[in-house]
Design an enzyme around this catalytic site. Structure first.
Site, PDB file in Angstrom:
ATOM      1  N   HIS A 165      -3.779 -23.868  55.362  1.00 56.62           N
ATOM      2  CA  HIS A 165      -3.874 -23.896  56.827  1.00 56.62           C
ATOM      3  C   HIS A 165      -5.284 -24.338  57.212  1.00 56.62           C
ATOM      4  CE1 HIS A 165      -4.039 -22.560  60.972  1.00 56.62           C
ATOM      5  NE2 HIS A 165      -2.724 -22.492  60.950  1.00 56.62           N
ATOM      6  N   GLY A 175      -3.587 -23.810  68.843  1.00 52.58           N
ATOM      7  CA  GLY A 175      -4.107 -22.802  69.761  1.00 52.58           C
ATOM      8  C   GLY A 175      -4.766 -23.362  71.009  1.00 52.58           C
ATOM      9  N   ASN A 179       3.465 -17.894  62.277  1.00 50.48           N
ATOM     10  CA  ASN A 179       2.237 -17.478  61.599  1.00 50.48           C
ATOM     11  C   ASN A 179       1.513 -16.505  62.522  1.00 50.48           C
ATOM     12  OD1 ASN A 179      -0.255 -17.263  60.371  1.00 50.48           O
ATOM     13  ND2 ASN A 179      -0.846 -19.397  60.732  1.00 50.48           N
ATOM     14  N   TRP A 180       1.517 -15.238  62.127  1.00 48.22           N
ATOM     15  CA  TRP A 180       0.865 -14.232  62.986  1.00 48.22           C
ATOM     16  C   TRP A 180      -0.655 -14.235  62.827  1.00 48.22           C
ATOM     17  CZ3 TRP A 180       3.712  -8.882  63.741  1.00 48.22           C
ATOM     18  CH2 TRP A 180       4.911  -9.100  64.440  1.00 48.22           C
ATOM     19  N   LYS A 181      -1.155 -14.958  61.829  1.00 48.27           N
ATOM     20  CA  LYS A 181      -2.603 -15.005  61.569  1.00 48.27           C
ATOM     21  C   LYS A 181      -3.144 -13.574  61.457  1.00 48.27           C
ATOM     22  CE  LYS A 181      -2.717 -19.319  64.070  1.00 48.27           C
ATOM     23  NZ  LYS A 181      -3.543 -20.346  64.672  1.00 48.27           N
ATOM     24  N   GLU A 201      -0.037 -30.262  61.066  1.00 53.00           N
ATOM     25  CA  GLU A 201      -0.674 -29.508  62.140  1.00 53.00           C
ATOM     26  C   GLU A 201      -1.997 -30.175  62.532  1.00 53.00           C
ATOM     27  OE1 GLU A 201       0.808 -25.181  62.226  1.00 53.00           O
ATOM     28  OE2 GLU A 201      -0.943 -25.272  60.933  1.00 53.00           O
ATOM     29  N   SER A 204       0.585 -25.695  69.028  1.00 44.38           N
ATOM     30  CA  SER A 204       0.962 -25.443  70.425  1.00 44.38           C
ATOM     31  C   SER A 204       2.441 -25.685  70.707  1.00 44.38           C
ATOM     32  CB  SER A 204       0.074 -26.256  71.378  1.00 44.38           C
ATOM     33  OG  SER A 204      -1.280 -25.835  71.262  1.00 44.38           O
ATOM     34  N   GLU A 255      -7.289 -23.318  59.322  1.00 46.70           N
ATOM     35  CA  GLU A 255      -8.251 -22.223  59.503  1.00 46.70           C
ATOM     36  C   GLU A 255      -8.789 -21.752  58.158  1.00 46.70           C
ATOM     37  OE1 GLU A 255      -5.747 -19.783  61.982  1.00 46.70           O
ATOM     38  OE2 GLU A 255      -5.932 -21.264  63.581  1.00 46.70           O
ATOM     39  N   GLY A 268       2.131 -20.629  65.822  1.00 45.06           N
ATOM     40  CA  GLY A 268       1.136 -19.564  65.799  1.00 45.06           C
ATOM     41  C   GLY A 268       1.339 -18.610  66.955  1.00 45.06           C
ATOM     42  N   GLY A 269       0.597 -18.807  68.028  1.00 45.13           N
ATOM     43  CA  GLY A 269       0.594 -17.869  69.154  1.00 45.13           C
ATOM     44  C   GLY A 269       1.976 -17.503  69.674  1.00 45.13           C
TER      45      GLY A 269
HETATM   46  C1  PEP Z   1      -0.881 -22.518  63.646  1.00 46.68           C
HETATM   47  O1  PEP Z   1      -1.960 -21.951  63.583  1.00 46.68           O
HETATM   48  O2  PEP Z   1      -0.257 -22.756  62.596  1.00 46.68           O
HETATM   49  C2  PEP Z   1      -0.393 -22.910  64.945  1.00 46.68           C
HETATM   50  C3  PEP Z   1       0.460 -23.882  65.004  1.00 46.68           C
HETATM   51  O3  PEP Z   1      -0.894 -22.244  66.030  1.00 46.68           O
HETATM   52  P1  PEP Z   1      -0.426 -22.409  67.578  1.00 46.68           P
HETATM   53  O4  PEP Z   1       1.077 -22.503  67.587  1.00 46.68           O
HETATM   54  O5  PEP Z   1      -0.937 -21.179  68.252  1.00 46.68           O
HETATM   55  O6  PEP Z   1      -1.045 -23.669  68.067  1.00 46.68           O
END
Ligand code: PEP
Length: 249
Positions: free
Chosen positions: A92, A170, A8-10, A164, A209, A94, A230-231
């Site tokens: 999600h 993050g 997920n590049w957000k 999640e 993470s 967010e 994500g990241g």
């Molecule tokens: C996400 O936002 O779906 C996520 C898992 O982010 P991260 O891997 O950066 O924690």
């Protein structure tokens, strides 16, 4: 069951970042698990062009529940599909937090996505306060009950559930493997209760993470059928090793 590594590049990425996509495809031409990247909508069709003919699939990060109409700034499932998406992330945390998305709204989006032929990746997860209060399974159960379609229509791989924990996104923090296992087993049981035995084939992803250094341990947990990342999905040098760990799991 074919496992899924989803990125997920957000709200990250411009044209120059598409070089990461080519690098990922080159490093993992046939990864042995499904591989998906969900960029911002502005990059979707260009990323789909780069991914064409490779093992990489592309997806959206949200869609509207309606097919078209007066909804400024929104995007429909059919539009995502036309741009080359095969999947869409829905609910999600967010989006639930920033846009006050309710379980009922997520369910409507999920049904719209599936009607358009997209695989819906529906996210659930507790906040830190909810976990500390011992409410994790209660919260996840309610999110599943409200966010998922009442009936499983179409192919079983048209639905993916991502666990999640909000506090792990993050932050560099993750639940223990035991905690991940408890929630995934709970989600599996809830899906089987709702949809019957066929729900054993619904993929369950862990997200929060995930990094190259913890991926293999997380993928060894029962009922973890992949990851939502994500990241660490922004760079091929991070996402590639996660994909490789899943392919080996
Ligand atoms: C996400 O936002 O779906 C996520 C898992 O982010 P991260 O891997 O950066 O924690």
């Amino acid at each position: 069951m074919r496992k899924l590594a989803a990125g997920n590049w957000k709200m990250n990425g411009t044209a120059e970042d598409l070089a990461e996509v080519s690098a990922l495809i080159t490093a993992h031409p046939a990864p042995g698990c499904e591989m998906l990247l969900c960029p911002p909508a502005t990059l979707l069709s260009r990323m789909a062009d780069i991914a064409a003919g490779s093992a990489l699939m592309v997806g959206g990060q949200n869609c509207h529940a309606k097919a078209s109409g007066a909804h400024t700034g929104d995007i429909s499932a059919d539009m995502l599909k036309e741009a080359g998406a095969t999947h869409v992330i829905l609910g999600h945390s967010e989006r639930r937090a920033d846009h006050a998305e309710t379980d009922i709204a997520v369910r409507a989006k999920t049904m719209a996505a599936q009607a358009a032929g997209l695989t819906a990746i529906v996210c659930v997860g507790e906040t830190e306060a909810q976990r500390n209060a011992g409410e994790t399974l209660l919260v996840i159960g309610a999110q599943l009950a409200g966010s998922l379609p009442v009936k499983l229509t179409g192919a079983v791989d048209g639905l993916v559930v991502a666990y999640e924990p909000v506090w792990a996104i993050g932050t560099g923090r993750t639940p223990t493997l035991k905690e991940v296992g408890e929630v995934h087993a709970f989600i599996r049981a809830a899906l089987v209760e709702r949809y019957g035995e066929t729900a054993r084939a619904i993929r369950l992803l862990y997200g929060g993470s995930v990094k190259p250094s913890n991926a293999a341990d997380i993928f060894a947990v029962p009922h973890v059928n992949g990851a939502l990342v994500g990241g660490a999905s922004l760079k091929a040098s991070d996402f590639g090793p996660i994909v490789a760990a899943l392919a080996k799991a």
